[in-house]
Design a protein around this motif. Structure first.
Motif, short mmCIF file in Angstrom:
data_model
loop_
_atom_site.label_atom_id
_atom_site.label_comp_id
_atom_site.label_asym_id
_atom_site.label_seq_id
_atom_site.Cartn_x
_atom_site.Cartn_y
_atom_site.Cartn_z
N VAL A 93 0.62 -1.42 0.42
CA VAL A 93 0.02 -0.20 -0.35
C VAL A 93 0.69 0.93 0.02
O VAL A 93 0.42 1.97 -0.86
CB VAL A 93 -0.99 0.09 1.66
N ASP A 94 1.72 1.03 1.38
CA ASP A 94 2.83 2.24 0.87
C ASP A 94 3.69 2.70 -0.33
O ASP A 94 3.94 4.17 -1.37
CB ASP A 94 4.02 1.83 1.68
N GLY A 95 3.67 2.19 -1.27
CA GLY A 95 4.35 1.60 -2.31
C GLY A 95 3.44 2.52 -3.55
O GLY A 95 3.77 3.19 -4.63
N LEU A 96 2.81 1.96 -3.85
CA LEU A 96 1.27 1.97 -4.85
C LEU A 96 0.64 4.05 -3.99
O LEU A 96 0.50 4.43 -4.95
CB LEU A 96 -0.51 1.34 -4.19
N LEU A 97 1.00 4.42 -3.00
CA LEU A 97 0.78 5.39 -2.60
C LEU A 97 2.24 7.07 -3.19
O LEU A 97 1.20 7.83 -3.78
CB LEU A 97 0.11 5.99 -0.35
#
Length: 645
Positions: free
Chosen positions: A161-165
């Motif tokens: 999720v962090d990477g997608l954000l």
């Protein structure tokens, strides 16, 4: 080295431009939450390395990230230690990148960006490492990959999720920007820039004291400079190498086994015939018959094909079935009726009608059991020996898994146990540069340096029929040795350190004179000290880059960043001395004298410009959110990781 760290972190935990990088990022850093109750040298994991917008960056994140980065760098330098990694700036880069990661995540959350479960699921399905033999997502492969990194599904998804954000926020900032031509011309001019000057090295040894330090002086200095003497991790292995030749295997086939194989492969030993043809295809039967008649009348097949506008092509020897598959059943039947050198009656195929000539016929007579026995015997012997070796190695592996010691296994199977000297991770013997280990150990070194001092392991050597049983007999952790073991080197280091202080004073005097009306050579001569080196430099920037391939000497880097007519001081590493760098002249050839240089520069700087935009965007986010570093906690962790407490 730092450039390698930056490239590593930008691809793993920086901003991944492509979603394929997300898995690498998550696998590298999601383990940060593992072992949440551990402590490190009195610094509990509840302590924070920094606070980003109100959220703490745990020291445990820094620890795991540093260990992950070191493991990656060791793929290039297997003997690199954590203290060396820290001394070269690796830990600082880890902390910077972690702070940036938290910054982007908090900024995204502040402005309502989200990465939903369906999006995360779709990205997991795209990751090749999680696919099974069928090419589809495999739950077992997914779970095994997570276990290998000490992760669970929840932690992995959080970092995904962090990477997608990060991608949602920063992709617009790094999307292949165009460098303006005017700026590109300025950078292109740098390539053509030529600099003239001088570099002098004032070595510490020239000013080092002649006498030795006292024990107290030496001990104090050594304690402050232990990282200079860190010895990398060493491991001593016990092993036994064996192959099928060392195993007593009765692999001779019986007469009954030979007869059974002869019966099973009866078709292989029957009489056979193969034919090679040269052919071409025409669209109609009438055309094929007319051309075949001309060829039988004396015109060569190649000439007839060429005159008709076709191209004849020869084919290798084929049996009837293979020829039918490549052409057609009708053509194969006709081809196997014609005589050698004869023309085949025209036959229809998928693309038209074949006109062909039989170039060669190879007939193999049938073989009796007696005639086939040598071939079958060799085949069965190889098969039985391979099967027996597989059975024996399975027995050995079973005994090892059951806890049987290496010495007992070796005794039971008649193997010879050997012991290596203390080895580095790259396979070199520590302190014995000329020593060689057996080549069978090289493929298992990486495994050996991940094992504990426990039960042995069995490994096959490549694709060969050789095997090695090995165990770790002794582990010597990376650490600075007692001063008594390196006393002479420590004394030399102390002398260099003392000399470096005096060398700096001399360098400052030389620099002050060179900044006036005195030439650098005259300023050096005024010191009246032997051993000071001076080199005249007359070099283009592109010559420097091409010659050094990116690994540039620091004084030359300084010279190519100085203002014309300036003189600067630069410390040499490890107390080796001080450089005095004097730049006399800068000249640049016209950019237009190198056609295509400006465009090439724009292309090459595209990635750098994207990275600069990313850095600027992240810096703006840090400013808005507010970042506070816990320098005391970081210093304590630095000492703990370096083995200083």
């Amino acid at each position: 080295m730092l450039s390698f760290f930056r490239r590593f972190f930008q691809s793993k935990i920086g901003l991944p431009i492509f979603l394929a990088f997300l898995a690498l990022m998550a696998l590298a850093f999601a383990a940060a939450d593992i072992g949440g109750n551990a402590t490190f040298g009195g610094v509990s994991n509840s302590d924070r390395a920094a606070v980003v917008g109100g959220e703490g960056v745990p020291l445990s994140d820094v620890t795991v990230a540093a260990n992950t980065a070191l493991a990656q760098v060791r793929e290039q330098d297997a003997t690199l230690t954590m203290p060396e990694f820290i001394a070269q700036g690796g830990l600082d880069e880890v902390i910077t990148q972690l702070i940036d990661r938290y910054t982007v995540g908090n900024y995204a959350e502040k402005y309502g960006l989200r990465a939903g479960e369906n999006l995360v699921n779709s990205e997991i399905l795209k990751i090749g490492a999680f696919r099974g033999l069928t090419g589809e997502f495999d739950v077992q492969a997914y779970q095994a990959a997570l276990r290998q990194r000490g992760l669970n599904d929840a932690i992995f998804r959080r970092d995904l999720v962090d990477g997608l954000l990060e991608q949602q926020l920063l992709q617009p900032a790094v999307a292949v920007p165009q460098l303006p031509e005017k700026i590109a011309r300025q950078y292109a001019a740098l390539v053509l820039e030529k600099r003239k000057g001088e570099i002098a090295l004032i070595p510490s040894t020239t000013f080092a004291p002649a006498g030795n330090p006292t024990d107290a002086q030496l001990t104090a200095w050594y304690n402050d400079n232990r990282t200079q003497f860190i010895r990398p991790e060493r491991r001593t292995l016990r092993f036994a190498v064996f192959g099928e030749d060392q195993l007593e295997v009765n692999a001779a086939p019986t007469d009954a086994e030979i007869a059974a194989r002869y019966k099973r492969d009866a078709a292989k030993f029957q009489a056979s015939e193969r034919r090679a043809v040269t052919a071409f295809v025409v669209p109609t039967q009438d055309a094929a018959r007319a051309l075949a008649a001309r060829i039988r009348g004396g015109v060569s097949l190649e000439a007839a094909a060429r005159e008709a506008g076709f191209s004849a092509s020869p084919a290798e020897l084929r049996d009837r079935e293979t020829m039918a598959g490549a052409t057609s059943f009708a053509f194969a039947e006709a081809a196997f009726k014609a005589a050698e050198g004869g023309i085949v009656d025209p036959a229809q195929g998928t693309l038209g009608w074949y006109v062909a000539r039989i170039d060669r016929i190879e007939r193999t007579p049938a073989r009796t059991l007696a005639q086939a026995t040598p071939e079958i015997t060799e085949q069965l012997t190889t098969e039985k020996r391979s099967a027996a070796v597989a059975d024996l190695t399975a027995e050995i592996e079973s005994e090892i898994d059951g806890g049987t010691a290496l010495a007992e296994v070796a005794k039971a199977y008649g193997l010879t146990v050997e012991t290596t000297p203390a080895l580095l991770a790259n396979g070199q013997a520590f302190g014995q540069p000329q020593a060689q280990i057996v080549p069978q150990l090289f493929p298992v070194l990486a495994t050996a340096f991940q094992m504990d001092e426990s039960e042995p392991q069995l490994a096959q050597v490549g694709d060969s029929q050789e095997f090695v049983i090995f165990e770790v007999a002794r582990i010597e952790e990376a650490a600075a040795p007692p001063i008594a073991q390196v006393r002479e080197a420590a004394i030399a280091g102390w002398k260099r350190a003392q000399g470096a202080t005096l060398a700096k004073a001399a360098a400052e005097r030389i620099m002050a004179k060179a900044r006036g009306t005195t030439t650098l050579s005259a300023a050096i001569a005024a010191e009246n000290k032997p051993g000071i080196e001076r080199e005249v430099i007359d070099l283009e920037r592109r010559q420097l880059l091409a010659r050094q391939q990116g690994n540039l000497p620091p004084p030359l880097v300084l010279m190519f960043s100085m203002a014309e007519g300036s003189v600067k001081l630069l410390e040499a590493p490890r107390n080796l001395g001080w450089y005095v760098v004097a730049l006399e002249d800068i000249s640049t050839s016209p950019v237009d004298s190198e056609p295509g240089l400006v465009q090439q520069t724009r292309q090459q700087l595209g990635a750098a410009l994207s990275d600069e935009y990313r850095r600027q965007a992240t810096a703006a986010m840090r400013t808005e959110l507010g970042v506070t570093r816990n320098d005391n906690a970081i210093a304590a962790l630095r000492k703990q990781l370096a083995g200083e407490q």
